[in-house]
Scaffold this motif. Structure first.
Motif, PDB file in Angstrom:
ATOM      1  N   ARG A  13      -0.089  -1.157   7.308  1.00 35.64           N
ATOM      2  CA  ARG A  13      -1.251  -1.432   6.464  1.00 35.64           C
ATOM      3  C   ARG A  13      -2.538  -1.422   7.274  1.00 35.64           C
ATOM      4  O   ARG A  13      -3.584  -0.968   6.789  1.00 35.64           O
ATOM      5  CB  ARG A  13      -1.088  -2.766   5.736  1.00 35.64           C
ATOM      6  CG  ARG A  13      -0.091  -2.712   4.577  1.00 35.64           C
ATOM      7  CD  ARG A  13      -0.124  -4.004   3.776  1.00 35.64           C
ATOM      8  NE  ARG A  13      -1.402  -4.193   3.095  1.00 35.64           N
ATOM      9  CZ  ARG A  13      -1.700  -3.700   1.891  1.00 35.64           C
ATOM     10  NH1 ARG A  13      -0.805  -2.962   1.244  1.00 35.64           N
ATOM     11  NH2 ARG A  13      -2.874  -3.941   1.337  1.00 35.64           N
ATOM     12  N   ASN A  16      -3.349   2.130   7.775  1.00 31.97           N
ATOM     13  CA  ASN A  16      -3.816   2.677   6.513  1.00 31.97           C
ATOM     14  C   ASN A  16      -5.292   2.368   6.296  1.00 31.97           C
ATOM     15  O   ASN A  16      -6.102   3.267   6.006  1.00 31.97           O
ATOM     16  CB  ASN A  16      -2.977   2.095   5.373  1.00 31.97           C
ATOM     17  CG  ASN A  16      -3.494   2.485   3.999  1.00 31.97           C
ATOM     18  OD1 ASN A  16      -4.331   1.807   3.421  1.00 31.97           O
ATOM     19  ND2 ASN A  16      -2.991   3.591   3.481  1.00 31.97           N
ATOM     20  N   ARG A  17      -5.659   1.102   6.453  1.00 30.84           N
ATOM     21  CA  ARG A  17      -7.046   0.728   6.200  1.00 30.84           C
ATOM     22  C   ARG A  17      -7.997   1.360   7.205  1.00 30.84           C
ATOM     23  O   ARG A  17      -9.105   1.782   6.855  1.00 30.84           O
ATOM     24  CB  ARG A  17      -7.195  -0.796   6.215  1.00 30.84           C
ATOM     25  CG  ARG A  17      -6.503  -1.542   5.069  1.00 30.84           C
ATOM     26  CD  ARG A  17      -6.636  -0.808   3.749  1.00 30.84           C
ATOM     27  NE  ARG A  17      -6.338  -1.648   2.601  1.00 30.84           N
ATOM     28  CZ  ARG A  17      -5.336  -1.424   1.757  1.00 30.84           C
ATOM     29  NH1 ARG A  17      -4.518  -0.396   1.944  1.00 30.84           N
ATOM     30  NH2 ARG A  17      -5.147  -2.209   0.705  1.00 30.84           N
ATOM     31  N   ALA A 268      -5.956  -5.634   7.280  1.00 32.53           N
ATOM     32  CA  ALA A 268      -4.918  -5.065   6.427  1.00 32.53           C
ATOM     33  C   ALA A 268      -5.071  -5.481   4.968  1.00 32.53           C
ATOM     34  O   ALA A 268      -4.563  -4.797   4.067  1.00 32.53           O
ATOM     35  CB  ALA A 268      -3.542  -5.477   6.949  1.00 32.53           C
ATOM     36  N   ASP A 269      -5.765  -6.582   4.704  1.00 33.37           N
ATOM     37  CA  ASP A 269      -5.928  -7.070   3.341  1.00 33.37           C
ATOM     38  C   ASP A 269      -7.219  -6.574   2.687  1.00 33.37           C
ATOM     39  O   ASP A 269      -7.554  -6.988   1.576  1.00 33.37           O
ATOM     40  CB  ASP A 269      -5.898  -8.595   3.313  1.00 33.37           C
ATOM     41  CG  ASP A 269      -6.993  -9.225   4.187  1.00 33.37           C
ATOM     42  OD1 ASP A 269      -7.641  -8.482   4.957  1.00 33.37           O
ATOM     43  OD2 ASP A 269      -7.193 -10.448   4.100  1.00 33.37           O
ATOM     44  N   ASP A 315      -4.002   1.164  -3.956  1.00 36.06           N
ATOM     45  CA  ASP A 315      -3.914   0.232  -2.836  1.00 36.06           C
ATOM     46  C   ASP A 315      -3.795   0.989  -1.509  1.00 36.06           C
ATOM     47  O   ASP A 315      -3.153   0.546  -0.573  1.00 36.06           O
ATOM     48  CB  ASP A 315      -2.733  -0.724  -3.001  1.00 36.06           C
ATOM     49  CG  ASP A 315      -2.734  -1.847  -1.970  1.00 36.06           C
ATOM     50  OD1 ASP A 315      -3.833  -2.241  -1.528  1.00 36.06           O
ATOM     51  OD2 ASP A 315      -1.639  -2.303  -1.586  1.00 36.06           O
TER      52      ASP A 315
END
Length: 374
Positions: A13, A16-17, A268-269, A315
């Motif tokens: 994640r 990804n971000r 990641a969030d 997402d």
């Protein structure tokens, strides 16, 4: 070289971000299309329309006329570069990138040697250059011209030889939104009215600069990631020369990843809104390990036979496919269950796509969920 344990680990994640931030996909950027094409190191352009949809997903206020104007003014061009595929590049990058990817073109040409027995490649290059610089030519016209000189050669091999030896661009109106035109080719020198930059002796400065730009647009990334993106080999030396000025990480499998120290790496969030990407978007083609965007269980779902589909991110990850019909209706096929909030966000983003790219406001029911494959 530092030991494995000294490098921070980036989970999927986080990768990804970071990648979405570099790709201008976390929030639309306020920048001209020309700057975005340069930052992204080109737009995959095997088909005519994808570059326009790539920019729509990334730029605030983008409309197709902006890129079309750049095409017509010759500030961007379409040509074969990375991975032996057609990309839309700025004029500056067309001149500098093409020499850097000559080695793969030479290897490609080598696959056709049997069809070029008795063909003087230096003479072929000179004849083809003179022919296309006298006026843009179709691939068929180039092939027929070369067959006049080498009637016993393989016609396809002659065409490949011209494409590999020369920096050929597709001239407008090909590639201009709302217009049609067959592929016609001339050299980048003739189209832009300048001499192309040549790769420096040994290639180190050019390749090192390309590494830094790749990391800016696609990092954090491994050596193998960049080699897949560029279609080049033996890039390890460039990464090692640059190592002192780079940040170094590991992924969850222990693979070494390089990055620019000050490049954005959001948490990641960090929220990632839905994004509609066209077929062949470089986000899905520019890493050896694509799990940072494509979940392992969805590998291969963006293709049917040899047909690539347009893809939907939810997402931040691949979550479905889409098709925009000529009547302005957008069909979305989700691979799995989405929450009501996610579906609402997909519809809102889809309505924006229809309004901006299909020539009018999205009416009721413009976005529907279903199968795009029948």
């Amino acid at each position: 070289m530092a030991s494995r344990t000294t490098h921070p680990v980036l989970d999927t994640r986080s990768l990804n971000r970071a990648t979405l931030a570099r790709q201008l996909l976390l929030s639309r950027a306020e920048m001209p299309a020309s700057d975005a094409v340069a930052h992204l190191l080109g737009l995959q352009a095997q088909n005519v329309r994808p570059p326009y949809f790539q920019l729509h997903a990334r730029l605030a206020g983008f409309r197709p006329a902006e890129l079309a104007g750049l095409m017509e003014s010759r500030r961007v061009v379409r040509m074969v570069t990375l991975r032996s595929t057609i990309h839309t590049h700025t004029a500056e990058d067309a001149l500098t990138l093409r020499p850097l990817v000559q080695a793969p073109r030479d290897r490609e040409l080598g696959n056709f040697r049997k069809g070029l027995v008795g063909v003087d490649l230096e003479r072929l290059g000179g004849l083809a250059r003179a022919f296309v610089e006298a006026g843009p030519r179709t691939p068929g016209e180039i092939r027929e011209e070369l067959l006049e000189h080498w009637p016993d050669a393989d016609p396809q091999a002659l065409s490949v030889a011209a494409r590999c030896l020369l920096p050929l661009v597709q001239v407008t109106p090909r590639g201009v939104w709302g217009r049609s035109g067959q592929v016609r080719l001339t050299t980048v020198e003739r189209w832009l009215g300048v001499e192309p930059a040549r790769e420096p002796q040994g290639g180190e400065p050019g390749r090192d600069g390309l590494v830094l730009r790749y990391l800016s647009a696609f990092g954090p990334a491994s050596v193998k990631d960049m080699q897949v993106w560029a279609g080049l080999t033996r890039l390890r030396e460039s990464f090692e020369r640059l190592r002192p000025q780079l940040a170094v990480f590991r992924d969850e499998n222990g693979v070494e990843l390089f990055d620019l120290p000050d490049a954005p790496r959001p948490g990641a969030d960090t929220p990632a809104p839905p994004r509609f990407l066209p077929e062949f978007d470089n986000l899905l083609l520019s890493h050896a390990d694509r799990t940072r965007v494509v979940p392992a269980d969805l590998k291969g779902r963006t293709w049917t036979g040899n047909q690539a589909h347009c893809t939907l991110l939810v997402d931040g990850f691949l979550a479905g496919l889409w098709r925009l019909d000529a009547d302005g209706r957008l069909t979305v096929e989700l691979f799995g269950k989405a929450t009501r909030q996610e579906e609402d966000a997909v519809v809102a983003e889809g309505e924006r796509l229809v309004t901006d790219m299909a020539g009018g406001p999205a009416g009721a029911g413009a976005v529907r969920f279903g199968s795009i494959r029948g």
